[in-house]
Design a protein around this motif. Structure first.
Motif, PDB file in Angstrom:
ATOM      1  N   ILE A 121      13.552  -4.489   9.437  1.00  0.00           N
ATOM      2  CA  ILE A 121      13.404  -3.089   9.831  1.00  0.00           C
ATOM      3  C   ILE A 121      14.497  -2.750  10.833  1.00  0.00           C
ATOM      4  O   ILE A 121      14.614  -3.393  11.874  1.00  0.00           O
ATOM      5  N   GLY A 122      15.315  -1.768  10.485  1.00  0.00           N
ATOM      6  CA  GLY A 122      16.391  -1.335  11.358  1.00  0.00           C
ATOM      7  C   GLY A 122      16.020  -0.058  12.082  1.00  0.00           C
ATOM      8  O   GLY A 122      15.127   0.666  11.659  1.00  0.00           O
ATOM      9  N   SER A 123      16.703   0.206  13.148  1.00  0.00           N
ATOM     10  CA  SER A 123      16.370   1.371  13.960  1.00  0.00           C
ATOM     11  C   SER A 123      17.187   2.598  13.579  1.00  0.00           C
ATOM     12  O   SER A 123      17.009   3.665  14.155  1.00  0.00           O
ATOM     13  N   PRO A 145      18.747   5.954   7.290  1.00  0.00           N
ATOM     14  CA  PRO A 145      18.914   5.201   6.036  1.00  0.00           C
ATOM     15  C   PRO A 145      20.362   4.746   5.797  1.00  0.00           C
ATOM     16  O   PRO A 145      20.591   3.766   5.095  1.00  0.00           O
ATOM     17  N   PHE A 154      22.101   3.236   7.809  1.00  0.00           N
ATOM     18  CA  PHE A 154      22.189   1.923   8.458  1.00  0.00           C
ATOM     19  C   PHE A 154      22.209   0.803   7.418  1.00  0.00           C
ATOM     20  O   PHE A 154      22.863  -0.221   7.582  1.00  0.00           O
ATOM     21  N   TYR A 204      14.183  -1.763   5.598  1.00  0.00           N
ATOM     22  CA  TYR A 204      13.665  -0.421   5.885  1.00  0.00           C
ATOM     23  C   TYR A 204      14.209   0.054   7.218  1.00  0.00           C
ATOM     24  O   TYR A 204      14.730  -0.735   7.999  1.00  0.00           O
ATOM     25  N   VAL A 205      14.048   1.348   7.461  1.00  0.00           N
ATOM     26  CA  VAL A 205      14.477   1.872   8.755  1.00  0.00           C
ATOM     27  C   VAL A 205      13.330   2.620   9.435  1.00  0.00           C
ATOM     28  O   VAL A 205      12.408   3.109   8.782  1.00  0.00           O
ATOM     29  N   PRO A 234      13.572   5.355  12.099  1.00  0.00           N
ATOM     30  CA  PRO A 234      14.379   6.221  12.963  1.00  0.00           C
ATOM     31  C   PRO A 234      13.640   6.696  14.210  1.00  0.00           C
ATOM     32  O   PRO A 234      14.226   6.876  15.262  1.00  0.00           O
ATOM     33  N   LEU A 257      11.457   5.067  15.885  1.00  0.00           N
ATOM     34  CA  LEU A 257      11.118   3.909  16.722  1.00  0.00           C
ATOM     35  C   LEU A 257       9.613   3.771  16.949  1.00  0.00           C
ATOM     36  O   LEU A 257       9.189   2.984  17.774  1.00  0.00           O
ATOM     37  N   VAL A 297       7.478   2.463  14.985  1.00  0.00           N
ATOM     38  CA  VAL A 297       7.048   1.138  14.556  1.00  0.00           C
ATOM     39  C   VAL A 297       7.442   0.087  15.598  1.00  0.00           C
ATOM     40  O   VAL A 297       6.671  -0.820  15.911  1.00  0.00           O
ATOM     41  N   TYR A 298       8.617   0.255  16.148  1.00  0.00           N
ATOM     42  CA  TYR A 298       9.040  -0.630  17.250  1.00  0.00           C
ATOM     43  C   TYR A 298       8.021  -0.602  18.375  1.00  0.00           C
ATOM     44  O   TYR A 298       7.642  -1.620  18.927  1.00  0.00           O
TER      45      TYR A 298
END
Lengths: 130, 40
Positions: A21-23, A26, A28, A43-44, A46, A48, A50-51
């Motif tokens: 999972i990236g921050s 898409p 990225f 997945y991303v 954006p 944050l 989920v972070y």
């Protein structure tokens, strides 16, 4: 990052999947795939959100502290680059191992840039979850 | 409520920008969920 994708065969052998999972946006995704060669699920997040739910905020704040940035720069200066292209612009924020049903098996929160989860510990967690 | 309850109800976006519920990621198998930051 994240030499984690180099352990992907071991992760698959343990019956698990590596999910990234990236921050970023898409967009990225393409840069990450190109730099790391990772072709698994990506997945991303954006917003944050989920972070934050993964309780990584503390780690993220530390990632952006002057200390962490200095450490990253000095590491690059020593030639400790890990990406295939120019420098390693991907940093691990943390790793969760989650079993079907949502059981949190193991967690590593990166406390500073370069504080990555050790693949052997992840593989041990996968074994214990099997 | 465990950490993954809140996490699982959220969504991430796939490569086409479509929302994917996080809990679906661990529906079938154990996952190693790696969070990555991008600089630059």
């Amino acid at each position: 990052m994240v030499q984690l994708h180099r352990s992907i065969d071991d992760i698959h052998a343990a019956g698990a999947e590596l999910v990234v999972i990236g921050s970023g946006t898409p967009n990225f995704v393409a840069g990450f795939r190109e730099t790391t060669g990772f072709d698994g699920p990506l997945y991303v997040d954006p917003s944050l959100a989920v972070y934050q739910a993964a309780e990584l905020e503390r780690g993220l704040l530390k990632t952006f502290s002057p200390f962490a940035i200095g450490k990253t720069l000095s590491a690059l200066g020593r030639g400790a680059r890990q990406g295939r292209t120019q420098g390693d612009t991907f940093q691990q924020g943390g790793v969760l191992v989650i079993a079907p049903g949502g059981k949190l098996v193991w967690r590593h929160i990166s406390k500073f840039a370069g504080d990555n989860a050790h693949p052997s510990k992840i593989l041990a967690a996968l074994k214990s979850a099997a | 409520m465990s950490a993954t309850d809140a996490l699982g109800k959220l969504s991430v976006q796939d490569e086409n920008g479509r929302p994917v519920e996080v809990s679906s990621l661990w529906r079938d198998k154990t996952i190693v969920l790696a969070f990555v930051r991008h600089f630059g």
